[in-house]
Write a protein that holds these residues in place. Structure first.
Motif, mmCIF file in Angstrom:
data_model
loop_
_atom_site.group_PDB
_atom_site.id
_atom_site.type_symbol
_atom_site.label_atom_id
_atom_site.label_comp_id
_atom_site.label_asym_id
_atom_site.label_seq_id
_atom_site.Cartn_x
_atom_site.Cartn_y
_atom_site.Cartn_z
ATOM 1 N N SER A 1 47.491 51.744 40.105
ATOM 2 C CA SER A 1 47.079 51.926 38.869
ATOM 3 C C SER A 1 46.277 53.133 38.842
ATOM 4 O O SER A 1 44.936 52.896 39.251
ATOM 5 C CB SER A 1 46.674 50.654 38.236
ATOM 6 N N ALA B 1 38.502 54.025 37.526
ATOM 7 C CA ALA B 1 37.252 53.004 37.222
ATOM 8 C C ALA B 1 36.429 52.967 38.622
ATOM 9 O O ALA B 1 35.353 53.018 38.655
ATOM 10 C CB ALA B 1 37.602 51.604 36.761
ATOM 11 N N ASP C 1 32.603 54.457 39.894
ATOM 12 C CA ASP C 1 31.757 53.321 40.569
ATOM 13 C C ASP C 1 31.120 53.911 41.622
ATOM 14 O O ASP C 1 29.722 54.078 42.037
ATOM 15 C CB ASP C 1 32.494 51.981 40.628
ATOM 16 N N LYS D 1 42.824 52.064 37.152
ATOM 17 C CA LYS D 1 41.731 51.002 38.042
ATOM 18 C C LYS D 1 41.291 52.072 39.124
ATOM 19 O O LYS D 1 40.186 52.075 39.402
ATOM 20 C CB LYS D 1 42.614 49.961 38.808
ATOM 21 N N PRO E 1 40.546 38.024 42.874
ATOM 22 C CA PRO E 1 41.643 37.861 42.145
ATOM 23 C C PRO E 1 42.988 37.382 42.755
ATOM 24 O O PRO E 1 43.913 36.805 42.008
ATOM 25 C CB PRO E 1 41.924 39.305 41.405
ATOM 26 N N ARG F 1 32.435 50.593 48.498
ATOM 27 C CA ARG F 1 30.998 50.763 48.042
ATOM 28 C C ARG F 1 30.039 51.067 49.086
ATOM 29 O O ARG F 1 29.175 51.818 49.079
ATOM 30 C CB ARG F 1 30.807 49.587 47.080
ATOM 31 N N ASP G 1 36.930 34.413 47.695
ATOM 32 C CA ASP G 1 37.209 34.059 46.012
ATOM 33 C C ASP G 1 37.237 35.709 45.379
ATOM 34 O O ASP G 1 36.361 36.332 45.214
ATOM 35 C CB ASP G 1 35.776 33.784 45.755
ATOM 36 N N ALA H 1 42.838 33.613 42.713
ATOM 37 C CA ALA H 1 42.062 33.314 41.176
ATOM 38 C C ALA H 1 42.630 31.845 40.776
ATOM 39 O O ALA H 1 42.127 31.270 39.934
ATOM 40 C CB ALA H 1 42.311 34.140 40.058
ATOM 41 N N GLN H 2 43.908 31.451 41.105
ATOM 42 C CA GLN H 2 44.457 29.997 40.874
ATOM 43 C C GLN H 2 44.174 28.872 41.709
ATOM 44 O O GLN H 2 44.325 27.828 41.397
ATOM 45 C CB GLN H 2 46.153 30.226 40.843
ATOM 46 N N MET H 3 43.187 29.233 42.808
ATOM 47 C CA MET H 3 42.937 28.321 43.952
ATOM 48 C C MET H 3 41.568 27.786 43.339
ATOM 49 O O MET H 3 40.709 28.427 42.764
ATOM 50 C CB MET H 3 43.058 28.890 45.263
ATOM 51 N N LYS H 4 41.654 26.332 43.645
ATOM 52 C CA LYS H 4 40.444 25.526 43.349
ATOM 53 C C LYS H 4 39.505 26.018 44.388
ATOM 54 O O LYS H 4 39.659 26.132 45.722
ATOM 55 C CB LYS H 4 40.625 23.982 43.667
ATOM 56 N N LYS H 5 38.065 26.500 44.008
ATOM 57 C CA LYS H 5 37.251 27.027 44.959
ATOM 58 C C LYS H 5 36.471 25.745 45.622
ATOM 59 O O LYS H 5 35.956 24.980 44.994
ATOM 60 C CB LYS H 5 36.238 28.070 44.148
ATOM 61 N N THR I 1 41.874 49.002 45.074
ATOM 62 C CA THR I 1 41.168 48.438 44.004
ATOM 63 C C THR I 1 41.344 46.796 44.260
ATOM 64 O O THR I 1 40.878 46.264 43.271
ATOM 65 C CB THR I 1 41.952 48.758 42.663
#
Lengths: 450, 254
Positions: free
Chosen positions: B43, B49, B53, B46, B196, B28, B194, B199-203, B19
């Protein structure tokens, strides 16, 4: 894990027009439908954000929190037999097209770009070249799940939670978070469109073409040049088409690729009335014959600008405003003539001006923009008050005509205009989620100025 | 470089940490080619889901198993379940890991060892099991997501980097051993992606999309490559970083 703290934005969250530039105070990336934050516990208003393809400030939330729904990008179910697709709200229309076109299905409504989310398509109740036959996107949404800040997860359809269904379609993301939706697709036999392009010389000729094409052509749109002499108002190319009936052959695939960029803008071009006029003149004369028939792949037919990524940046750092209005067809088209005259006199205007007639098919959405009449869409580079004054003067004509301006493309309409254009506001406002807000809605309710 | 033609893989695919954003993208690509997949994650919701897909995208069949792979005792059960469901293990991707918090690790032995358990110990344990299965089978591809961070320990994330360095070294040896059995071991070294996880890092411009990295992994697995940097330019970047002499390197704010 329920997140209750937003984080500072780690990338730019802009709208497509890149005007206005306003910053959210935080962003919450949404990655899983079962892992949503408690909207009420965040200490600021929230607004769903997809891919930032709304032009103005309807997808922005100054000093509020954006819920980045691009992580909700999964399919849930697809029935090849019935064409019913269920997917998460952050799925983009191009994701759907690459999945379903090879299986003989197509979007029920195609906007001008395929890079928008399903959730955004619902929230703006988008329309396309088939409005006269298919109506808006919202008509093809069978149901969706809406998560409200009180924690309720509601299935909304024409039968179930019908009022929230009607409020959320065209509801600008204010009624809660759409997490997933069920869309009725339409069957096709080919990935190609039989297209006819007809050169026209005047507004009257356009009106005749639009009228005669209503029944026999699923898709109609016109590109116009509004810098012609007074009395003619416009000239341009009327495009109409249908999905090809003959099935695709193997050699068709080769013909479709690579996609041809329809035009190329040299870097650093000066965008002014002379270049715009010159471009329009050249573009108008590119087709010498009165009428041209051809078969083209659906991508260049529906999404010519998608091949140029970030075309919005040609307007430079100040950004641009797109103006799209609809006015009823009556009184000898006095309103549309007045709007075209005002644009022509201003000398401002864009490379591409799009003109189309909307049909009579009503949308379930309370705040839906499309209504019967002629719709006009064009870009204006943002040049400060002169641009804003011009657009306000166009609004005045639209107000008097009983038409409307499209919120998804707006960054400046007045509170008075908004409430004149959308009389269903009072009914709609009861369904706004108390924790949801946007820069747009605060502006048109006079609560916030830029 | 091995340039065998790419064909749709319609066989089996087993993914650990399915996931995650990168693994999802790889899954995919296999699904739209008609593969049968077995997904392992923490999970149930997850996994479910993701399964939906992948089925929409064309997977022939998708099975899932819930497991916390840091618990090494769970490995045998999961691998056994995957074998039962898939028959053979054609394509295997190990994609779980944790970025960790370098600062927190510096002041906490517990945090350091916990992250090490995820990124190094448990992964190496799982790979030992998988390697023996594939060696017995005498075919298959075992791809593992390591990181450019493992190419040299940097002060900003050496706890993560050290675990990935251990993993890369382990894979290098394993590749040599399994090549005799006709099994490919693919070491994937993504740069910043890029997802999750970051997620906290400046892109910045060096960030790649999960789709870009997913495509590289999918192709590397089908081609049976050895070591793949993704995107490709990280090979050059890391070459330069490895060449900097230690007396200079220790003064750099990397």
């Amino acid at each position: 894990m329920k997140r209750t703290v937003s984080q500072p934005p780690t990338k730019a969250y802009e709208s497509w027009g890149r005007y206005p530039r306003v910053e959210p105070c935080g962003v919450i990336p949404l990655d899983w439908r079962d892992e949503l934050p408690d909207f009420g516990a965040l200490g600021a208003s929230v607004l769903p954000y997809g891919y930032g393809r709304s032009y103005g400030d309807s997808c922005l939330n100054k000093n509020g929190i954006l819920l980045d729904a691009s992580g909700l990008r999964r399919f849930i179910a697809f029935d090849d037999e019935t064409g019913v697709l269920r997917c998460e709200a952050g799925v983009r229309l191009d994701d759907i097209l690459s999945l379903v076109v090879p299986r003989g299905w197509f979007l029920p409504v195609s906007p001008g770009t395929k890079f928008v989310s399903v959730g955004g398509a619902i929230a703006n109740d988008i329309h396309g070249k088939n409005h006269h036959q298919g109506g808006t996107w919202g008509r093809h949404v069978r149901r969706f799940e809406l998560v409200r800040s009180n924690g309720e997860r509601l299935i909304c359809s024409a039968e179930e939670n019908a009022e929230l269904y009607r409020a959320t379609i065209g509801g600008l993301g204010l009624t809660g978070l759409i997490t997933s939706a069920e869309i009725q697709l339409k069957p096709i036999k080919s990935a190609f469109i039989d297209e006819e392009q007809i050169r026209f010389e005047s507004l009257d000729e356009f009106m005749e073409l639009a009228q005669e094409s209503v029944d026999d052509f699923e898709y109609t749109v016109a590109w116009i040049d509004c810098f012609v002499e007074e009395g003619r108002y416009i000239r341009g190319h009327f495009m109409r088409g249908n999905h090809r009936e003959a099935p695709d052959r193997p050699e068709d695939a080769k013909r479709a690729l690579p996609l041809v960029v329809p035009f190329n803008l040299p870097g650093g071009i000066l965008l002014n009335q002379y270049t715009v006029r010159a471009f329009n003149t050249v573009y108008y004369h590119r087709q010498v014959a009165k009428r041209v028939r051809k078969t083209i792949h659906y991508e260049p037919f529906f999404y010519p600008l998608d091949t140029i990524h970030n075309w919005n940046k040609i307007y430079g750092d100040a950004g641009f405003l797109q103006y799209q209005c609809v006015v009823p067809v009556e009184n000898d088209n006095a309103a549309i003539k007045e709007i075209l005259s005002r644009i022509r006199r201003s000398g401002e205007g864009s490379f591409f001006t799009v003109f189309k007639t909307f049909g009579e098919i009503a949308s379930p959405g309370m705040l839906s923009f499309p209504r019967p009449g002629v719709t006009l869409a064009l870009d204006f580079a943002y040049r400060g008050t002169s641009t804003l004054d011009l657009l306000e003067s166009l609004d005045a004509v639209v107000r008097a005509s009983g038409g409307a301006v499209y919120p998804a493309k707006d960054a400046r309409m007045s509170a008075e205009s908004f409430h004149t254009f959308f009389p269903a506001w009072d009914e709609f406002s009861e369904y706004i989620d108390p924790c949801f807000s946007s820069s747009f809605i605060r502006r048109v309710n006079g609560e916030d100025t830029l | 470089m091995n340039r065998r033609p790419l064909v749709n893989h319609t066989g089996s695919v087993l993914i650990f940490g399915a996931t995650s954003a990168i693994a999802t993208d790889v899954a995919r690509r296999f699904a739209s080619g008609g593969a049968t997949l077995f997904l392992v994650g923490r999970s149930e919701e997850k996994l479910s889901a993701l399964r939906d897909d992948l089925l929409v995208r064309g997977a022939a069949r998708v099975e899932t198993a819930v497991a916390d792979l840091t618990e090494i005792e769970s490995h045998e059960r999961v691998v056994e379940a995957a074998k039962q469901a898939l028959g053979t293990l054609d394509q295997v991707l190990v994609a779980y890991g944790v970025l960790g918090d370098q600062r927190a690790s510096e002041t906490s032995v517990e945090t350091t060892l916990r992250d090490w358990q995820v990124n190094a110990t448990s992964t190496i344990a799982l790979l030992t099991l998988l390697a023996n299965e594939l060696e017995r089978q005498r075919f298959g591809t075992l791809a593992v997501i390591s990181s450019v961070a493992g190419d040299r320990g940097r002060q900003s994330n050496y706890v993560y980097g050290a675990a990935k360095a251990a993993l890369s070294a382990f894979l290098s040896g394993l590749r040599a051993r399994l090549s005799k059995a006709g099994v490919h071991v693919v070491t994937i070294k993504p740069g910043m992606v890029d997802t999750p996880m970051t997620a906290q890092m400046k892109k910045g411009p060096l960030f790649a999309s999960p789709a870009r990295v997913g495509q590289d992994i999918h192709q590397a697995m089908l081609r049976g490559r050895d070591v793949v940097y993704s995107p490709w330019y990280w090979r050059g970047v890391m070459l330069v970083i490895r060449l900097i002499p230690e007396p200079v390197f220790k003064r750099l704010p990397l």
